[in-house]
Design a protein around this motif. Structure first.
Motif, PDB file in Angstrom:
ATOM      1  N   THR A 134       0.926  -1.326  -0.155  1.00  0.00           N
ATOM      2  CA  THR A 134      -0.150  -0.079  -0.050  1.00  0.00           C
ATOM      3  C   THR A 134       0.756   1.352   0.075  1.00  0.00           C
ATOM      4  O   THR A 134       0.200   2.325  -0.367  1.00  0.00           O
ATOM      5  CB  THR A 134      -0.767   0.003   1.192  1.00  0.00           C
ATOM      6  OG1 THR A 134      -0.184   0.291   2.464  1.00  0.00           O
ATOM      7  CG2 THR A 134      -1.730  -1.139   1.302  1.00  0.00           C
ATOM      8  N   ARG A 136       2.163   2.702   2.659  1.00  0.00           N
ATOM      9  CA  ARG A 136       1.822   3.160   3.987  1.00  0.00           C
ATOM     10  C   ARG A 136       3.111   3.357   4.942  1.00  0.00           C
ATOM     11  O   ARG A 136       3.345   4.388   5.617  1.00  0.00           O
ATOM     12  CB  ARG A 136       0.508   2.739   5.044  1.00  0.00           C
ATOM     13  CG  ARG A 136      -0.719   3.341   4.061  1.00  0.00           C
ATOM     14  CD  ARG A 136      -1.941   2.941   4.781  1.00  0.00           C
ATOM     15  NE  ARG A 136      -2.309   1.523   4.956  1.00  0.00           N
ATOM     16  CZ  ARG A 136      -3.371   1.091   4.658  1.00  0.00           C
ATOM     17  NH1 ARG A 136      -4.556   1.893   4.595  1.00  0.00           N
ATOM     18  NH2 ARG A 136      -3.711  -0.094   4.677  1.00  0.00           N
ATOM     19  N   LYS A 181       0.771 -10.805  -5.269  1.00  0.00           N
ATOM     20  CA  LYS A 181       0.615 -11.888  -4.685  1.00  0.00           C
ATOM     21  C   LYS A 181       1.149 -11.768  -2.924  1.00  0.00           C
ATOM     22  O   LYS A 181       2.242 -11.015  -3.044  1.00  0.00           O
ATOM     23  CB  LYS A 181       1.191 -13.153  -5.137  1.00  0.00           C
ATOM     24  CG  LYS A 181       0.655 -13.464  -6.844  1.00  0.00           C
ATOM     25  CD  LYS A 181       1.552 -14.573  -7.348  1.00  0.00           C
ATOM     26  CE  LYS A 181       1.105 -14.669  -8.692  1.00  0.00           C
ATOM     27  NZ  LYS A 181       1.892 -15.765  -9.367  1.00  0.00           N
TER      28      LYS A 181
END
Ligand code: 5GP
Length: 213
Positions: A134, A136, A181
Motif C-alpha cells: 500500500t 503506507r 501475490k
C-alpha cells in the motif's frame, strides 16, 4: 533516468520441487517466484546503480527490520565492494516496523527502536525496506525521518508490488517488481515463519492454514 527494475510477470512461478526447500517447509509452498541466486545477482547490480547515483558522500543505511534483514546484508556487502574507492564512510542503523498479521495489513504501523533515529539527524539516509504494497509503512517512516531532521532520503526496496498505492512514496531503487501475490521468504514472513527460507515463494493453502494465527 530511473534505474531499470527486474519485472516478474503475473503468471511467473517455478515448481517448488525443482528447488532445495528446507524440510520444515515441505508442502507449505506452491511456487518459487524468485530464486535466491537471482536475488543475489540483482542486488549486485542494484548496489552499482545506488553508488552511481549517490557517489562519494557519507551515507547512513537504515535497515527496516525484520523483513529486510537478508536484503540489507546482501546490499551492504555489494555496496561495500562498489564503494571501494570512496573516501567517505558508510554507516548502518536498524529500526523495526510492524504492520501485518496473517496476510493483511493491520493498517496500524508501529515504529520501534526510535531512539536511534536522533543519530540520523542531518545525515543522508538510504532506507532499505523489503516490500512496498500500500506504501503506507514507507510513507510513515519517511515522514518520521523528516521530522527527526534527516537531511536527505533515498529508498531501496527488494520488492515493489504491482498494485495501486494508497499513498505515493518515492521508490528510488527497486530490485524486483512483482505481481499482487502474498509472498514469503528471503526475510519476508507469514506470522514470523518463512523468514529463513532462501527463495521468494508463494504459500500453498496447507502452509497458510498451518501457520495461521
Ligand atoms: P505497505 O505498508 O506498503 O502496505 O506494506 C509494507 C509492509 O507490509 C512490508 O514491509 C511487509 O512487512 C508487509 N508486506 C506487504 N506485502 C507483503 C507480502 O506479500 N508478503 C509479506 N510477507 N509481507 C508483506
Amino acid at each position: 533516468m530511473a534505474p531499470v527494475r527486474a519485472v516478474i510477470p503475473d503468471d511467473f512461478e517455478l515448481p517448488v520441487d525443482a528447488f532445495d526447500i528446507p524440510l520444515c517447509y515441505q508442502g507449505d509452498l506452491s511456487g518459487v517466484v524468485i530464486p535466491e541466486g537471482l536475488v543475489r545477482d540483482r542486488v549486485r547490480r542494484l548496489a552499482k546503480d545506488i553508488h552511481a547515483e549517490i557517489g562519494n558522500k557519507p551515507i547512513a543505511l537504515l535497515c527496516v527490520l525484520k523483513g529486510s534483514y537478508k536484503f540489507f546484508t546482501a546490499l551492504v556487502e555489494e555496496l561495500t565492494n562498489a564503494r571501494s574507492a570512496c573516501t567517505e564512510p558508510m554507516t548502518v542503523d536498524f529500526i523495526r516496523v510492524k504492520s501485518y498479521e496473517d496476510q493483511s495489513s493491520t493498517g496500524q504501523i508501529q515504529i520501534m527502536g526510535l531512539s536511534n533515529l536522533d543519530e540520523l539527524k542531518g545525515k543522508s539516509v538510504l532506507v532499505v525496506d523489503d516490500i512496498s504494497d500500500t506504501g503506507r509503512t514507507l510513507a510513515k517512516l519517511l515522514t518520521t525521518l523528516k521530522e527527526t531532521g534527516v537531511e536527505k532520503t533515498w529508498t531501496a526496496l527488494l520488492l515493489s508490488k504491482r498494485v495501486k498505492r494508497h499513498v505515493d512514496v518515492p521508490e528510488d531503487f527497486v530490485a524486483f517488481e512483482i505481481p499482487d501475490k502474498f509472498i514469503v521468504g528471503y526475510g519476508l514472513d507469514y506470522n514470523q515463519k518463512f523468514r529463513d527460507l532462501g527463495h521468494i515463494c508463494v504459500m500453498s493453502p496447507a502452509g497458510i492454514e498451518k501457520y495461521k494465527n
